[in-house]
Design an enzyme around this catalytic site. Structure first.
Site, PDB file in Angstrom:
ATOM      1  N   TRP A 193     -41.413 -63.014-118.909  1.00 38.01           N
ATOM      2  CA  TRP A 193     -41.302 -62.563-120.297  1.00 38.01           C
ATOM      3  C   TRP A 193     -42.647 -62.382-120.976  1.00 38.01           C
ATOM      4  CZ3 TRP A 193     -43.904 -66.063-123.088  1.00 38.01           C
ATOM      5  CH2 TRP A 193     -43.954 -67.385-122.635  1.00 38.01           C
ATOM      6  N   ASN A 194     -43.739 -62.942-120.441  1.00 38.64           N
ATOM      7  CA  ASN A 194     -44.977 -62.964-121.215  1.00 38.64           C
ATOM      8  C   ASN A 194     -45.729 -61.633-121.234  1.00 38.64           C
ATOM      9  OD1 ASN A 194     -45.510 -63.457-118.482  1.00 38.64           O
ATOM     10  ND2 ASN A 194     -47.383 -64.595-118.918  1.00 38.64           N
TER      11      ASN A 194
ATOM     12  N   PRO B  91     -35.880 -57.784-115.156  1.00 44.00           N
ATOM     13  CA  PRO B  91     -36.801 -58.333-116.149  1.00 44.00           C
ATOM     14  C   PRO B  91     -36.298 -59.660-116.686  1.00 44.00           C
ATOM     15  CG  PRO B  91     -35.458 -56.625-117.155  1.00 44.00           C
ATOM     16  CD  PRO B  91     -35.083 -56.667-115.688  1.00 44.00           C
TER      17      PRO B  91
ATOM     18  N   GLY C  82     -43.925 -65.435-111.921  1.00 40.00           N
ATOM     19  CA  GLY C  82     -43.294 -66.469-112.721  1.00 40.00           C
ATOM     20  C   GLY C  82     -43.826 -67.837-112.343  1.00 40.00           C
ATOM     21  N   SER C  83     -43.055 -68.841-112.655  1.00 39.50           N
ATOM     22  CA  SER C  83     -43.506 -70.212-112.426  1.00 39.50           C
ATOM     23  C   SER C  83     -43.496 -70.558-110.943  1.00 39.50           C
ATOM     24  CB  SER C  83     -42.603 -71.194-113.173  1.00 39.50           C
ATOM     25  OG  SER C  83     -41.331 -71.269-112.565  1.00 39.50           O
TER      26      SER C  83
ATOM     27  N   GLU D 285     -46.724 -64.112-107.434  1.00 42.89           N
ATOM     28  CA  GLU D 285     -47.787 -64.395-108.395  1.00 42.89           C
ATOM     29  C   GLU D 285     -47.261 -65.517-109.274  1.00 42.89           C
ATOM     30  OE1 GLU D 285     -49.889 -65.148-111.154  1.00 42.89           O
ATOM     31  OE2 GLU D 285     -49.059 -63.400-112.179  1.00 42.89           O
TER      32      GLU D 285
ATOM     33  N   CYS E  84     -50.629 -66.698-117.371  1.00 43.57           N
ATOM     34  CA  CYS E  84     -50.982 -67.486-116.189  1.00 43.57           C
ATOM     35  C   CYS E  84     -52.479 -67.564-116.001  1.00 43.57           C
ATOM     36  CB  CYS E  84     -50.312 -66.913-114.948  1.00 43.57           C
ATOM     37  SG  CYS E  84     -50.733 -65.189-114.608  1.00 43.57           S
TER      38      CYS E  84
ATOM     39  N   GLU F 209     -49.431 -76.383-116.486  1.00 42.90           N
ATOM     40  CA  GLU F 209     -49.774 -75.112-117.134  1.00 42.90           C
ATOM     41  C   GLU F 209     -49.348 -75.209-118.595  1.00 42.90           C
ATOM     42  OE1 GLU F 209     -49.564 -70.438-115.852  1.00 42.90           O
ATOM     43  OE2 GLU F 209     -47.921 -71.746-115.275  1.00 42.90           O
TER      44      GLU F 209
ATOM     45  N   GLU G 230     -51.913 -58.144-106.176  1.00 39.68           N
ATOM     46  CA  GLU G 230     -51.428 -56.990-106.929  1.00 39.68           C
ATOM     47  C   GLU G 230     -52.628 -56.229-107.477  1.00 39.68           C
ATOM     48  OE1 GLU G 230     -47.044 -58.150-108.493  1.00 39.68           O
ATOM     49  OE2 GLU G 230     -48.678 -59.069-109.635  1.00 39.68           O
TER      50      GLU G 230
END
Length: 492
Positions: free
Chosen positions: A165-166, A190, A243-244, A265, A299, A396, A473
């Site tokens: 979502w970020n 998404p 994501g996490s 990632e 991140c 994090e 990426e």
């Protein structure tokens, strides 16, 4: 299907033009069950739209559409694919204001940050439009002289893309663009918190000429079941997830059963190291960029600040003054410099990390307060003298909190910086280039910002080491993540 409610303040975005259904095989449709879920504006805590909540069956329909479209897209001339990707870039730039406003609305980030994201997101289409026509192979003679070795790069097949979502635009285009450039088709899932940006992008991609079935998008509140179901399908050959680390581990287990190629990632816990010879003004400016991009919900955000004892007080005061001066407000208010966190759980979690650090001796130099009467806000915060055993040094943060501690020598700070399961990015500030490069090589991170607070670039390989991920990426490495290498032994 459009079921929006509410209006966007201080903006000309027309929410009625933003799709809210499932995008499968080039068409918009409602969920079979009619189920929907709300999208919340984190600046107010109120619903702004409802979007389709797809089932496992509809996830399979998206896979089927991608699989059926695969052969024709893989056979499409690289130049044709390139021109379509270039058109995606141009349309995103043309509609940048609209996209930025939508990102601010559903994500909460400031309009400045949102526009930066849109420009960054669009660049992936320009970069991979150029990479699409440069997917070169190899031809050479075997050392024995017995035959020729011919190496080709072929599209890996149907790719499942799962984004957070970020960065709802950039994380989508960073995956979609290389997948399409390589000749793959895909299904994008998404995040439930910010689905509208991706759905608007689907309209843009269609206008750009992406054929039906090449890109499919499904929105759901039951990500585990829907994504897990797709990963079990033998037609799926690729998973790309951002994501996490916790969710990444679960998905890696699920992907193992079908022996999928995985690009992951994952989380980060970036150290930001300031040596005593650093340009203090530049270090503070870099810290603001590295810490406060997207309000710290990134991140790549600097979490653990290690400042040499000789300049620690000066750095702490300068950073605190900058953080305290930030205007906090609704993301889409043009004057806002720091928007809300994504939801109430995020506020509670970050505030808990601050309170734990204070209980272990940290000093609050600025911030530390919350406001959830309307929206999900936490004041930009600077903590000094954070102990090594505080939870905030091991997790994090994902919020506007800078945790500062001091160090005395190079070996000490490198050991402290590497004392983490994460290894995504590190930041180093020093006037001594030799030391900067020496320290950079010793830090256990996939990326280093050397006298820079921002490293993200579509032309550079983005990714981490240790528990921060697998694969890269962006750059030429990004398109290779969506390719199978085929070796042909031949005589002539």
């Amino acid at each position: 299907m459009n079921t929006h409610t509410g209006t966007l303040r201080a903006s000309g975005l027309d929410l009625s033009r933003v799709p809210t259904g499932l995008f499968i095989d080039g068409t918009w449709r409602q969920a079979l069950s009619g189920s929907t879920f709300p999208v919340i504006d984190p600046s107010t805590g109120k619903s702004i739209a409802t979007v389709a909540d797809c089932s496992e069956e509809e996830g399979m329909q998206a896979v089927e559409a991608a699989y059926a479209a695969g052969p024709a897209w893989a056979a499409t001339a690289p130049r044709v694919r390139s021109e379509i990707l270039r058109r995606c870039f141009e349309l995103m730039k043309t509609r940048a204001d609209e996209l930025a406003e939508l990102i601010s609305l559903e994500n909460g980030k400031s309009l400045t940050d949102a526009m930066g994201e849109v420009n960054y997101a669009a660049e992936f289409f320009r970069w991979f439009a150029e990479e699409a026509v440069r997917l070169n192979g190899e031809l050479y003679t075997a050392p024995s002289g017995a035959n020729r070795i011919l190496v080709e790069h072929q599209p890996i097949g149907v790719a499942i893309l799962v984004t957070p979502w970020n960065f709802p635009a950039a994380m989508a285009t960073r995956k979609i663009a290389p997948a399409l450039a390589a000749g793959c088709t895909c299904v994008l899932k998404p995040a439930a918190e910010t689905p509208l940006t991706a759905l608007l992008l689907a309209d843009i991609f269609t206008e750009a000429g992406v054929p039906a079935g090449v890109i499919n998008m499904v929105t759901t509140k039951r990500s585990g079941a829907v994504v897990g179901g797709m990963l079990k399908d033998r037609r799926v050959r690729k998973l790309s997830f951002t994501g996490s680390t916790e969710v990444g581990r679960v998905l890696l287990h699920a992907a193992a059963d079908n022996v999928l190629s995985c690009s992951m990632e994952l989380g980060g816990n970036a150290p930001f190291i300031v040596f005593d010879d650093a340009d203090l003004d530049a270090a503070v400016e870099g810290a603001m960029i590295a810490k406060m991009r997207n309000g710290g919900e990134a991140c790549t955000a600097a979490n653990r600040f290690f400042v040499h004892r000789a300049i620690a007080d000066k750095f702490a005061k300068a950073l605190s003054d900058r953080m305290a001066a930030l205007k906090v407000g609704a993301g889409y208010d043009p004057q806002t410099e720091c928007g809300p966190l994504i939801n109430l759980d995020a506020v509670d979690r970050v505030k808990g990390l601050v309170d734990d650090a204070v209980s272990r001796g940290a000093i609050v130099l600025t911030g530390g307060t919350t406001n959830t009467d309307e929206g999900y806000f936490l004041a930009p915060t600077v903590l000094m003298n954070v102990s090594a055993d505080a939870e905030i040094t091991h997790q994090e943060i994902f919020g506007p909190v800078a945790a500062l501690s001091v160090f005395d020598d190079e070996d000490e700070v490198i050991a402290a910086a590497n004392n983490s399961e994460y290894g995504l990015i590190s930041y180093v500030y020093t006037a001594d280039l030799a030391r900067g490069l020496r320290v950079s090589e010793r830090l256990e991170s996939g990326m280093i910002g050397l006298n820079r607070g921002l490293v993200s670039d579509p032309a550079a390989p983005f990714g981490g080491s240790k528990h921060s991920g697998i694969g890269r990426e962006g750059s030429h490495h990004g398109i290779m993540e969506f390719c199978e290498v085929k070796y042909i032994a031949a005589n002539w």
